[in-house]
Design a protein around this motif. Structure first.
Motif, mmCIF file in Angstrom:
data_model
loop_
_atom_site.group_PDB
_atom_site.id
_atom_site.type_symbol
_atom_site.label_atom_id
_atom_site.label_comp_id
_atom_site.label_asym_id
_atom_site.label_seq_id
_atom_site.Cartn_x
_atom_site.Cartn_y
_atom_site.Cartn_z
ATOM 1 N N VAL A 173 30.073 23.797 30.163
ATOM 2 C CA VAL A 173 30.184 22.440 30.325
ATOM 3 C C VAL A 173 30.115 21.634 29.017
ATOM 4 N N GLY A 174 31.070 20.833 28.126
ATOM 5 C CA GLY A 174 30.352 20.498 26.806
ATOM 6 C C GLY A 174 30.315 21.538 25.953
ATOM 7 N N PRO A 175 29.445 20.785 24.827
ATOM 8 C CA PRO A 175 30.110 21.639 23.360
ATOM 9 C C PRO A 175 29.079 23.667 22.884
ATOM 10 N N MET A 176 29.737 24.289 22.374
ATOM 11 C CA MET A 176 29.600 25.409 22.324
ATOM 12 C C MET A 176 27.651 25.691 22.345
ATOM 13 N N ARG A 177 27.444 26.367 23.295
ATOM 14 C CA ARG A 177 25.849 26.797 22.652
ATOM 15 C C ARG A 177 25.527 27.972 22.397
ATOM 16 N N ASP A 178 23.966 28.146 21.712
ATOM 17 C CA ASP A 178 23.776 29.312 21.086
ATOM 18 C C ASP A 178 23.648 30.984 22.062
ATOM 19 N N ILE A 179 23.713 31.708 21.394
ATOM 20 C CA ILE A 179 23.505 33.497 22.176
ATOM 21 C C ILE A 179 22.645 33.818 21.899
ATOM 22 N N GLU A 574 43.854 23.367 41.198
ATOM 23 C CA GLU A 574 43.084 24.102 41.729
ATOM 24 C C GLU A 574 41.781 24.862 41.063
ATOM 25 N N LEU A 575 41.908 24.574 39.762
ATOM 26 C CA LEU A 575 40.998 25.518 39.084
ATOM 27 C C LEU A 575 39.595 24.635 38.509
ATOM 28 N N LEU A 576 39.976 23.294 39.533
ATOM 29 C CA LEU A 576 38.785 22.314 38.974
ATOM 30 C C LEU A 576 37.873 22.419 40.569
ATOM 31 N N ARG A 577 38.159 23.179 40.777
ATOM 32 C CA ARG A 577 37.870 23.278 42.745
ATOM 33 C C ARG A 577 36.646 24.057 41.962
ATOM 34 N N ASN A 578 36.950 24.991 41.203
ATOM 35 C CA ASN A 578 35.462 25.142 40.187
ATOM 36 C C ASN A 578 34.825 25.112 39.309
ATOM 37 N N GLU A 579 33.530 25.616 39.259
ATOM 38 C CA GLU A 579 32.162 24.851 38.618
ATOM 39 C C GLU A 579 33.043 25.227 37.152
ATOM 40 N N GLY A 580 32.541 24.471 35.611
ATOM 41 C CA GLY A 580 32.601 24.711 35.049
ATOM 42 C C GLY A 580 33.793 23.660 34.276
ATOM 43 N N SER A 581 34.293 24.333 33.110
ATOM 44 C CA SER A 581 35.618 23.097 32.824
ATOM 45 C C SER A 581 36.373 23.894 32.830
ATOM 46 N N THR A 582 37.951 23.286 32.275
ATOM 47 C CA THR A 582 38.956 23.521 32.603
ATOM 48 C C THR A 582 40.153 23.358 31.542
ATOM 49 N N TYR A 631 37.244 27.628 27.365
ATOM 50 C CA TYR A 631 37.385 26.947 28.356
ATOM 51 C C TYR A 631 36.743 27.534 29.313
ATOM 52 N N ASP A 632 35.958 27.538 30.704
ATOM 53 C CA ASP A 632 36.025 28.257 32.035
ATOM 54 C C ASP A 632 37.571 28.888 32.058
ATOM 55 N N TYR A 633 37.962 27.440 32.688
ATOM 56 C CA TYR A 633 39.383 27.967 33.066
ATOM 57 C C TYR A 633 40.508 26.972 32.085
ATOM 58 N N VAL A 634 41.486 28.091 32.440
ATOM 59 C CA VAL A 634 42.669 27.660 31.639
ATOM 60 C C VAL A 634 43.775 27.911 32.149
ATOM 61 N N VAL A 635 45.009 26.552 32.005
ATOM 62 C CA VAL A 635 46.582 26.834 32.792
ATOM 63 C C VAL A 635 47.011 27.247 31.261
ATOM 64 N N LEU A 636 47.878 27.813 31.236
ATOM 65 C CA LEU A 636 48.878 27.696 30.112
ATOM 66 C C LEU A 636 50.412 27.336 30.320
ATOM 67 N N ALA A 659 46.125 31.305 22.230
ATOM 68 C CA ALA A 659 46.457 29.764 23.528
ATOM 69 C C ALA A 659 46.337 30.902 25.190
ATOM 70 N N LEU A 660 45.844 32.206 25.258
ATOM 71 C CA LEU A 660 46.365 33.259 26.073
ATOM 72 C C LEU A 660 44.805 33.357 25.691
ATOM 73 N N THR A 661 44.377 33.258 25.129
ATOM 74 C CA THR A 661 42.332 34.078 25.424
ATOM 75 C C THR A 661 41.673 32.801 24.853
ATOM 76 N N ARG A 662 41.918 31.733 25.471
ATOM 77 C CA ARG A 662 40.980 30.787 25.246
ATOM 78 C C ARG A 662 39.942 30.490 26.655
ATOM 79 N N ALA A 663 40.357 31.332 27.509
ATOM 80 C CA ALA A 663 39.616 31.350 28.917
ATOM 81 C C ALA A 663 38.607 32.099 29.255
ATOM 82 N N VAL A 664 37.326 32.101 29.695
ATOM 83 C CA VAL A 664 35.952 32.739 29.792
ATOM 84 C C VAL A 664 35.907 33.103 31.424
ATOM 85 N N SER A 665 37.024 32.236 32.842
ATOM 86 C CA SER A 665 36.490 33.021 33.748
ATOM 87 C C SER A 665 38.216 32.400 34.846
ATOM 88 N N GLY A 666 39.263 32.642 33.998
ATOM 89 C CA GLY A 666 40.182 32.803 34.999
ATOM 90 C C GLY A 666 41.427 31.664 34.002
#
Length: 681
Positions: A173-179, A574-582, A631-636, A659-666
């Motif tokens: 949630v929020g901006p990109m973080r370091d790795i 549906e996706l917003l019920r999960n933790e994280g960004s959509t 984003y953690d979850y994406v609706v395309l 567009a298809l490859t922006r999702a981290v979890s779903g």
């Protein structure tokens, strides 16, 4: 370094964390208490030193939600002499910045230090003198878990780090973080490559190429701080939304001096108020335009027809026309910039006068030469032979004067290409012209023909695959005496002039000797999602290696036929019920309709670049701005519309791949129209 004695390893590590935070706080307080009143000679020095102290205080900030250290290394022996740290059996905590106690002993070692390198590189095959590597798990800023890897124990089977997987898959949630806690060996090799060479990183979605580029800057600033402090560093991104998304990564690593810009920012000599159609933009972005501009600029130079006579006192000194012509031709032959040659011309003429004076028995000095160079007759001749030119006016004339363009584009551009870039309507002045982004790049090229562009020590160019050859040249001018990190993915090129090969791109950049590295291990995109998106690769980038996801969690993936926007909104809920960004990604033309549907459903949403919060975690993203974001979850929404929104099918399919490859979890793909056939099994 000492740690509290006790039977609970986790308690000891927590105690070390508390001690490290206290030590960092003390380091900050020491800087805050500095009195510079007696060490500054004047107000300028005081201002500079005060700014340096302020930057140091900011760099020593303890970010409560950011772990101060994320790993530990237990060495078998003292590290090498070049590292000059520790004794036999030394233990090092690896973190985002160096922290020492009041005696100067390290509590935390900077991840960029040589002694920290085995945290990223050590393996069972090459333990690098490490007996134990420990990773730490955090919840918020609290240390809650640890995981050990005994590199010298043959009985311990190779296993995947659960904490490493958890950190990679942690909701964002929020901006990109370091790795820094998850850098992999192949990434670390690129991060620690030397300042002298240019590196081009080809990486598919989720391979961490952006993070690698940013961490390479942080590493170079650590290893070459004094040099880069003088020459400067710059990160170039595709748009403001992207730059806002990544802007916190380097400050989180304690690096505050790196500038950020888009290519449009760099070439902002004229106000951009217009656009080009694809055909015109392609021609204007072609590297051949550099030849046209050079011809047009130097066409202003003419050969003298009369001698120049310099009067000094009672004496008259004549430089014949043929002598001036020889000087002019010599300057042209040297290939130096138009403005530099123009400045040199009066000095060369003055030198010819001084030679005559010396032959006549006089003893002129440099002051006399400068005076002759400023003589009205010399100045008038220079203005006639080598007149000043304005870069914007030069470009404007090329784009509006068909005869002028034809003269200097002959043999370079075809007649059809010339017609493509000519403006239809006449323009009265530079200010009234409706310049396009491609025009601004031409003006920048013309500006550099006249006066050399300032070069930085290092430039990071992200999403490079979308640049035109002329844009590469504009970036290359900013690092002629420095190096570059070029980041991109040929499969994600979504402009009509998209890069065809990295060798070609590096040549336009002026870095033909750059090394090309490829990242193929995917850490961000779930397996099922990247497998689905990779169906497009044979159609958009034949021969490119597909990304192989290393995620243990396959992620959530679903393709759903829908009948209208209500079902798209339901997928978001549906996706917003999960933790994280959509993220709701859609064709640009469909943004208004979906915005209206979200508002009607009472769902708040953000625009790309706006920071997500715990309360508002949905971002409505036009497909044209999705690149580089995650984003953690994406609706395309409506893949067919994404493809159809581009000028040609290949560009549209590449936009869809992004567009298809922006999702981290779903990912949920919703569609009413049939899916593009390239997505079929």
């Amino acid at each position: 370094m000492s740690t509290p004695v006790g039977d609970d390893p986790l308690a000891r590590e927590r105690s070390h964390l508390a001690g490290s935070r206290a030590a960092l706080r003390a380091m900050r307080e020491d800087v805050e208490s500095l009195d510079i009143s007696d060490v500054t000679a004047n107000w300028v020095n005081a201002e500079v030193l005060s700014r340096q102290i302020d930057d140091r205080i900011k760099a020593l900030a303890d970010l409560s939600e950011t772990p101060l250290f994320f790993g530990r290394l237990d060495y078998l022996h003292a590290p090498g002499a070049e590292q000059a740290e520790g004794a036999e059996g030394e233990r090092f905590y690896v973190g985002r910045r160096h922290v020492h106690d009041h005696d100067g002993d390290p509590m935390v070692i900077d991840w960029r230090a040589p002694v920290s390198q085995p945290f990223y590189r050590a393996s069972k095959k090459d333990p690098m003198d490490i007996a134990l590597r420990r990773r730490f798990g955090y919840t918020g800023g609290d240390l809650t878990a640890y995981e050990d890897e005994h590199l010298l124990d043959p009985a311990e089977a190779a296993k995947t780090s659960k904490l490493l997987q958890r950190e990679i898959e942690r909701p964002r949630v929020g901006p990109m973080r370091d790795i820094v806690a998850t850098i992999q060996p192949e990434q670390d090799e690129i991060v620690r490559s030397g300042l002298g060479g240019t590196v081009c990183v080809q990486g598919g979605p989720g391979t961490g190429k952006t993070a690698v580029g940013l961490h390479r800057v942080a590493y170079l600033l650590y290893a070459h701080r004094e040099r880069l402090a003088r020459t400067g560093t710059l990160v170039i991104g595709p748009n403001r939304s992207f730059l806002h998304y990544i802007e916190q990564v380097l400050p989180a690593l304690g690096e505050l001096s790196v500038s950020q810009a888009t290519v449009d920012d760099l070439v902002g000599h004229v106000e951009v108020r217009g656009t080009d159609d694809a055909a015109a933009a392609v021609v204007k972005g072609d590297a051949r335009m550099a030849d046209v501009l050079r011809r047009a600029a130097y066409s202003h130079v003419t050969m003298p027809t009369e001698s120049v006579v310099v009067v000094r006192g009672s004496r008259r000194w004549r430089v014949a026309a043929y002598e001036v012509e020889e000087i002019v031709r010599e300057l042209l032959g040297r290939g130096i910039r138009y403005g530099a040659a123009r400045e040199a011309l009066p000095q060369r003429i003055a030198h010819a006068v001084l030679v005559q004076m010396e032959r006549a028995g006089e003893a002129p000095d440099d002051r006399v030469q400068d005076a002759v160079a400023r003589n009205p007759a010399v100045k008038a001749l220079v203005k006639q032979v080598w007149p000043p030119i304005d870069p914007a006016k030069l470009v404007l004339r090329l784009l509006t004067d068909a005869d002028f363009l034809a003269e200097h584009a002959e043999g370079v551009l075809t007649e059809e290409e010339q017609k493509t870039i000519l403006w239809v309507k006449p323009v009265r002045s530079v200010k009234s012209a409706r310049w396009s982004p491609a025009d601004a790049v031409l003006v920048d090229e013309a500006q550099d023909l006249i006066q050399r562009t300032h070069s930085l020590g290092h430039v990071v160019l992200d999403e490079a695959q979308d640049l035109s050859p002329m844009q590469y040249r504009a970036v290359g001018r900013r690092c002629t005496t420095g190096s570059a990190t070029v980041l991109g993915d040929l499969a994600q090129g979504t402009t009509p002039w998209a890069t065809r090969s990295w060798d070609e791109a590096l040549a336009h950049l002026g870095k033909s000797d750059g090394v090309i590295e490829e990242l193929t291990a995917g850490f961000r995109v779930p397996t099922d999602v990247i497998t689905y998106a990779s169906r497009l690769l044979p159609h958009i980038a034949p021969g490119l290696t597909p990304v192989a996801s290393v995620r243990e969690n396959p992620g959530f993936f679903d393709v759903r036929p829908v009948t209208g926007t209500d079902e798209v909104v339901a997928a978001c809920e549906e996706l917003l019920r999960n933790e994280g960004s959509t993220g709701l990604i859609t064709a640009d033309a469909r943004v208004p309709a979906l915005a209206e549907a979200l508002t009607a459903a009472g769902i708040g949403y953000l625009a790309p670049g706006e920071e997500t919060t715990r309360e508002t975690r949905l971002t409505l993203v036009p497909a044209s701005l999705a690149k580089g974001l995650e984003y953690d979850y994406v609706v395309l929404d409506e893949p067919r519309a994404v493809v159809d929104g581009e000028p040609d099918e290949r560009t549209g399919l590449r936009r869809l791949y992004v567009a298809l490859t922006r999702a981290v979890s779903g990912l949920i793909v919703t569609h009413t129209a049939p899916l593009p056939p390239q997505l079929a099994d």
